[in-house]
Design a protein around this motif. Sequence first.
Motif, PDB file in Angstrom:
ATOM      1  N   ASP A   1       0.832  -1.200   0.000  1.00  0.00           N
ATOM      2  CA  ASP A   1       0.000   0.000   0.000  1.00  0.00           C
ATOM      3  C   ASP A   1       0.870   1.254   0.000  1.00  0.00           C
ATOM      4  O   ASP A   1       0.604   2.233  -0.705  1.00  0.00           O
ATOM      5  CB  ASP A   1      -0.897  -0.027   1.248  1.00  0.00           C
ATOM      6  N   ASP A   2       1.921   1.178   0.800  1.00  0.00           N
ATOM      7  CA  ASP A   2       2.863   2.276   0.898  1.00  0.00           C
ATOM      8  C   ASP A   2       3.489   2.564  -0.473  1.00  0.00           C
ATOM      9  O   ASP A   2       3.607   3.721  -0.900  1.00  0.00           O
ATOM     10  CB  ASP A   2       3.947   1.884   1.911  1.00  0.00           C
ATOM     11  N   ASN A  56       1.112   4.401  -2.665  1.00  0.00           N
ATOM     12  CA  ASN A  56       1.115   5.828  -2.348  1.00  0.00           C
ATOM     13  C   ASN A  56       2.320   6.519  -2.972  1.00  0.00           C
ATOM     14  O   ASN A  56       2.202   7.586  -3.558  1.00  0.00           O
ATOM     15  CB  ASN A  56       1.174   6.036  -0.830  1.00  0.00           C
TER      16      ASN A  56
HETATM   17  C1  LIG Z   1      -1.576   5.946   1.732  1.00  0.00           C
HETATM   18  O1  LIG Z   1      -2.208   7.202   1.586  1.00  0.00           O
HETATM   19  C2  LIG Z   1      -3.478   7.280   2.197  1.00  0.00           C
HETATM   20  C3  LIG Z   1      -4.099   8.611   1.841  1.00  0.00           C
HETATM   21  O2  LIG Z   1      -3.164   9.598   1.610  1.00  0.00           O
HETATM   22  C4  LIG Z   1      -3.331   7.086   3.702  1.00  0.00           C
HETATM   23  O3  LIG Z   1      -4.604   7.136   4.314  1.00  0.00           O
HETATM   24  C5  LIG Z   1      -2.683   5.744   3.959  1.00  0.00           C
HETATM   25  O4  LIG Z   1      -2.464   5.578   5.342  1.00  0.00           O
HETATM   26  C6  LIG Z   1      -1.382   5.633   3.216  1.00  0.00           C
HETATM   27  N1  LIG Z   1      -0.885   4.281   3.357  1.00  0.00           N
HETATM   28  C7  LIG Z   1       0.348   4.015   3.766  1.00  0.00           C
HETATM   29  C8  LIG Z   1       0.713   2.580   3.919  1.00  0.00           C
HETATM   30  O5  LIG Z   1       1.135   4.910   4.002  1.00  0.00           O
END
Ligand SMILES: *[C@@H]1O[C@H](CO)[C@@H](O)[C@H](O)[C@H]1NC(C)=O
Length: 367
Positions: free
Chosen positions: A303-304, A307
Amino acid sequence: MLLGAVQLGLLAACIVLFVPMAMAGWHLSRNKMLFFSCALFITLAVGVHLMPYFPSISAFISPSEVITPAPSISSLYHDSCLSSLHSVLYSGVVKQCDNESDCNKSWEWIKSNQVNDCEFQKLKKSDASDLLNGSWVVVAGDSQARLMAVSLLELIMGSEQMERIRGDLFKRHSDYSIMVNEIGMKLDFVWAPYVGNLTELVLKLKRNKNFPDVMVMGAGLWDMLHMNNASEYGISLRVLRDNILTLLPVSSNLDPDSGGVSESKSTRLLHLFWVGMPTLMTSMLNTDEKRERMTDVMCNSYDDELNRSKLLRETGGPLLKLDIHLLSNSCGPQCTADGMHYDEVVYGAALQIMLNALLIESNQKPQ
Ligand SMILES: *[C@@H]1O[C@H](CO)[C@@H](O)[C@H](O)[C@H]1NC(C)=O
Ligand SMILES: *[C@@H]1O[C@H](CO)[C@@H](O)[C@H](O)[C@H]1NC(C)=O
Ligand SMILES: *[C@@H]1O[C@H](CO)[C@@H](O)[C@H](O)[C@H]1NC(C)=O
Ligand SMILES: *[C@@H]1O[C@H](CO)[C@@H](O)[C@H](O)[C@H]1NC(C)=O
Ligand SMILES: *[C@@H]1O[C@H](CO)[C@@H](O)[C@H](O)[C@H]1NC(C)=O
Ligand SMILES: *[C@@H]1O[C@H](CO)[C@@H](O)[C@H](O)[C@H]1NC(C)=O
């Protein structure tokens, strides 16, 4: 783009200041001069605010593209109803579900002021048919994307007709194509389990110079299971992003400093969606290999990378995320048999989120 706005402001200020002064040179009284100043100021202020709604006017005013009145897509995202589309709540999600017909799962948008203002609506068959009449929709990716295609076809064709083609659509690991004649909608499902497969598809579209109206894509589960290396996943996402940006007619307006893509001139808008990965219920996964590799930690790092790849609108990219992770997580373990593929209600919600986003983007809804 910011430069454009500043220049426009300076230009307006100069006109407000100097035109009446020049007129004073023509022996206008002070009152008349004030009147002209005010009138000019109001005209310009109104003009500046209306300009984004009249692309032809702004194109006329700024043939050199110095002025790009539309805000960047990322700021559009944060300001608009797009960011509240995922505020949904499930009902009828029961723990024990021995009889399928007892488990009447459904969902609604959470009732809040923001959501009310946005006037989200669940589109019925007829609404969706109007919206997608004559369009070409491409859905590409893994099983999550396939379930999105199923939801779309179920809505457009009804569950009876859908049952008849379900077998073909679910032939493992195959493409599927259908023309819904009633509304002239063509849907292509392209089996693309890896991000690299999505990139190939994008390149193929570019070669053929033939672009769909709506493109829905997503991949990650296969990568996590078979490659299990988040940083390599991130690299492939960045390659995909770069290729999508060259595909977009708006790519020439990309401003890397603002991290956003600005709206294009008169080109057709390609609507792009990303099908996010589901919440994985590790203990429910059906093989040892999956349980070992598809952990919460690994999901987080994937997920990171998503982003950081800046593929999504939230991070200044071109794709709007359909947050299957969120939607599946709030439905919970009661909504999945294998910890990975969820009940129809989850993808049905994601589909309605997508259709409402399309309505917003085609200006048929409050922004
Ligand atoms: C990715 O981005 C979203 C929204 O900006 C955030 O809510 C989420 O925590 C982020 N995920 C990681 C793994 O950083
Ligand atoms: C499930 O419920 C329906 C209607 O309530 C009933 O007709 C059906 O026989 C039930 N099936 C099972 C397996 O209990
Ligand atoms: C399922 O729930 C919806 C909304 O909660 C309701 O309108 C519908 O009648 C229910 N269907 C069945 C078969 O219980
Ligand atoms: C689709 O659009 C065509 C032409 O624009 C129209 O004739 C037709 O009735 C539409 N069909 C539906 C189902 O909306
Ligand atoms: C997807 O990519 C993988 C790895 O590059 C490749 O082995 C596979 O054949 C591709 N699948 C499709 C359907 O193109
Ligand atoms: C993941 O891939 C990167 C880049 O190819 C490599 O440097 C790294 O060692 C790999 N990590 C693991 C755990 O294999």
